[in-house]
Design a protein around this motif. Sequence first.
Motif, PDB file in Angstrom:
ATOM      1  N   UNK A   1      11.543  23.075 -18.998  1.00 44.45           N
ATOM      2  CA  UNK A   1      12.679  22.925 -18.099  1.00 44.45           C
ATOM      3  C   UNK A   1      12.310  22.723 -16.650  1.00 44.45           C
ATOM      4  N   UNK A   2      11.025  22.619 -16.332  1.00 40.49           N
ATOM      5  CA  UNK A   2      10.619  22.427 -14.943  1.00 40.49           C
ATOM      6  C   UNK A   2      10.914  20.994 -14.504  1.00 40.49           C
ATOM      7  N   UNK A   3      11.334  20.860 -13.254  1.00 40.91           N
ATOM      8  CA  UNK A   3      11.540  19.532 -12.687  1.00 40.91           C
ATOM      9  C   UNK A   3      10.197  18.980 -12.248  1.00 40.91           C
ATOM     10  N   UNK A   4       9.940  17.735 -12.603  1.00 39.49           N
ATOM     11  CA  UNK A   4       8.716  17.070 -12.165  1.00 39.49           C
ATOM     12  C   UNK A   4       9.040  16.171 -10.988  1.00 39.49           C
ATOM     13  N   UNK A   5       8.178  16.209  -9.984  1.00 34.55           N
ATOM     14  CA  UNK A   5       8.393  15.419  -8.784  1.00 34.55           C
ATOM     15  C   UNK A   5       7.350  14.320  -8.674  1.00 34.55           C
ATOM     16  N   UNK A   6       7.562  13.458  -7.675  1.00 31.86           N
ATOM     17  CA  UNK A   6       6.889  12.174  -7.625  1.00 31.86           C
ATOM     18  C   UNK A   6       5.444  12.213  -7.147  1.00 31.86           C
ATOM     19  N   UNK A   7       5.029  13.291  -6.503  1.00 34.00           N
ATOM     20  CA  UNK A   7       3.723  13.285  -5.837  1.00 34.00           C
ATOM     21  C   UNK A   7       2.554  12.995  -6.783  1.00 34.00           C
ATOM     22  N   UNK A   8       2.423  13.672  -7.946  1.00 36.14           N
ATOM     23  CA  UNK A   8       1.281  13.360  -8.818  1.00 36.14           C
ATOM     24  C   UNK A   8       1.278  11.910  -9.298  1.00 36.14           C
ATOM     25  N   UNK A   9       2.447  11.393  -9.622  1.00 40.08           N
ATOM     26  CA  UNK A   9       2.527  10.003 -10.079  1.00 40.08           C
ATOM     27  C   UNK A   9       2.069   9.052  -8.983  1.00 40.08           C
ATOM     28  N   UNK A  10       2.547   9.246  -7.756  1.00 38.18           N
ATOM     29  CA  UNK A  10       2.166   8.363  -6.657  1.00 38.18           C
ATOM     30  C   UNK A  10       0.677   8.462  -6.369  1.00 38.18           C
ATOM     31  N   UNK A  11       0.132   9.653  -6.430  1.00 36.13           N
ATOM     32  CA  UNK A  11      -1.273   9.855  -6.087  1.00 36.13           C
ATOM     33  C   UNK A  11      -2.207   9.354  -7.185  1.00 36.13           C
ATOM     34  N   UNK A  12      -1.893   9.653  -8.432  1.00 33.11           N
ATOM     35  CA  UNK A  12      -2.816   9.365  -9.529  1.00 33.11           C
ATOM     36  C   UNK A  12      -2.657   7.958 -10.102  1.00 33.11           C
ATOM     37  N   UNK A  13      -1.477   7.366  -9.979  1.00 32.11           N
ATOM     38  CA  UNK A  13      -1.260   6.038 -10.543  1.00 32.11           C
ATOM     39  C   UNK A  13      -1.113   4.942  -9.487  1.00 32.11           C
ATOM     40  N   UNK A  14      -0.736   5.287  -8.267  1.00 34.97           N
ATOM     41  CA  UNK A  14      -0.435   4.255  -7.279  1.00 34.97           C
ATOM     42  C   UNK A  14      -1.253   4.379  -6.001  1.00 34.97           C
ATOM     43  N   UNK A  15      -2.230   5.277  -5.984  1.00 30.81           N
ATOM     44  CA  UNK A  15      -3.196   5.314  -4.897  1.00 30.81           C
ATOM     45  C   UNK A  15      -2.741   5.984  -3.623  1.00 30.81           C
TER      46      UNK A  15
ATOM     47  N   UNK B   1       4.016   3.730 -20.825  1.00 29.65           N
ATOM     48  CA  UNK B   1       3.651   3.040 -19.588  1.00 29.65           C
ATOM     49  C   UNK B   1       2.161   3.234 -19.298  1.00 29.65           C
ATOM     50  N   UNK B   2       1.688   4.449 -19.469  1.00 34.30           N
ATOM     51  CA  UNK B   2       0.273   4.754 -19.195  1.00 34.30           C
ATOM     52  C   UNK B   2      -0.645   3.927 -20.086  1.00 34.30           C
TER      53      UNK B   2
ATOM     54  N   UNK C   1       0.847  -1.185   0.000  1.00 34.17           N
ATOM     55  CA  UNK C   1       0.000   0.000   0.000  1.00 34.17           C
ATOM     56  C   UNK C   1       0.885   1.240   0.000  1.00 34.17           C
ATOM     57  N   UNK C   2       0.557   2.182  -0.876  1.00 33.96           N
ATOM     58  CA  UNK C   2       1.256   3.459  -0.919  1.00 33.96           C
ATOM     59  C   UNK C   2       0.384   4.590  -0.370  1.00 33.96           C
ATOM     60  N   UNK C   3      -0.641   4.226   0.413  1.00 31.47           N
ATOM     61  CA  UNK C   3      -1.584   5.233   0.878  1.00 31.47           C
ATOM     62  C   UNK C   3      -0.874   6.388   1.591  1.00 31.47           C
ATOM     63  N   UNK C   4       0.035   6.062   2.483  1.00 34.80           N
ATOM     64  CA  UNK C   4       0.860   7.073   3.151  1.00 34.80           C
ATOM     65  C   UNK C   4       2.318   6.755   2.820  1.00 34.80           C
ATOM     66  N   UNK C   5       2.904   7.574   1.965  1.00 35.78           N
ATOM     67  CA  UNK C   5       4.244   7.302   1.454  1.00 35.78           C
ATOM     68  C   UNK C   5       5.214   8.386   1.902  1.00 35.78           C
TER      69      UNK C   5
ATOM     70  N   UNK D   1      -1.839  14.562 -14.304  1.00 36.95           N
ATOM     71  CA  UNK D   1      -2.010  16.007 -14.194  1.00 36.95           C
ATOM     72  C   UNK D   1      -0.946  16.523 -13.243  1.00 36.95           C
ATOM     73  N   UNK D   2       0.009  17.302 -13.764  1.00 37.08           N
ATOM     74  CA  UNK D   2       1.155  17.718 -12.974  1.00 37.08           C
ATOM     75  C   UNK D   2       0.888  18.980 -12.159  1.00 37.08           C
ATOM     76  N   UNK D   3      -0.086  19.771 -12.555  1.00 37.43           N
ATOM     77  CA  UNK D   3      -0.355  21.023 -11.851  1.00 37.43           C
ATOM     78  C   UNK D   3       0.602  22.121 -12.281  1.00 37.43           C
ATOM     79  N   UNK D   4       0.338  23.308 -11.830  1.00 38.83           N
ATOM     80  CA  UNK D   4       1.101  24.477 -12.276  1.00 38.83           C
ATOM     81  C   UNK D   4       2.557  24.415 -11.847  1.00 38.83           C
ATOM     82  N   UNK D   5       2.811  23.885 -10.634  1.00 34.15           N
ATOM     83  CA  UNK D   5       4.184  23.861 -10.123  1.00 34.15           C
ATOM     84  C   UNK D   5       5.096  23.015 -10.993  1.00 34.15           C
TER      85      UNK D   5
END
Length: 247
Positions: free
Chosen positions: A63-77, A42-43, A20-24, A52-56
Amino acid sequence: MGIDLHNLNFLVHARSRGVSFERTLAIGRQSISIDDWELEEHRRLRRLPRLSWGDEQAGSSAGAVRYFEPLMQQWLGARSTDSVDASAYESATLIHDMNRAWPNDDSLPALRGGYDAVLDFGCLEHVFDFPTAWRNCVDVCRVGGHILHALPANNLAGHGFYQFSPELFFNLYQPQRGFEVLDLFFAVKEDVLHWWRVADPIAAKRRVNLRNSHEVYMLVLARKLREPGELPPPQQSDYEQSTWIPR
């Protein structure tokens, strides 16, 4: 510190094993080191929604760095995604030097046993006091939760302080110490199609060595069975045999 294709596939594999990745919690705020076309492939393969990456985290073309939060939330629960770092340069949610044990005061939120999954993807090799950093990972994982490591194993000298042997994790995560290893693989960095399962030298009763000319990751999936209390340093399995007795 980041999620590449090996680590993305490892996360998917872990979920198939019941993680479970509920709280990661991520050790270091994990950036996404995957090209757009690879994420899209992969998708489609797994019939996932578009991220959906959001404005940040606007498009990588800007050139913006993408971080893991949207991937974990939207693909891994994941419902909550925290990260810890000694520096605020990547806006980790928790600022703490992993060379030091978690404080017992109110300087950080209640952490102990607070996470279902702890991700160490390319972090602990950069922390000098590995035993303390590893124990920090263990302490924030709940009983029944999981710890995932993706760390350098071979031909990556100079990348960090350390390269790691499977022997270390097979010994750290023994049932009598309150853990179990579910999976341990070698992954050649440039070969995203194959992993090699590593035999436990404790069970094989011999050393399990790797010799090659490729950069190799080690992928470790472990479950926390109980709160371990104080833990003595493990002995390499060679020296746990009856022919070698410490004096």
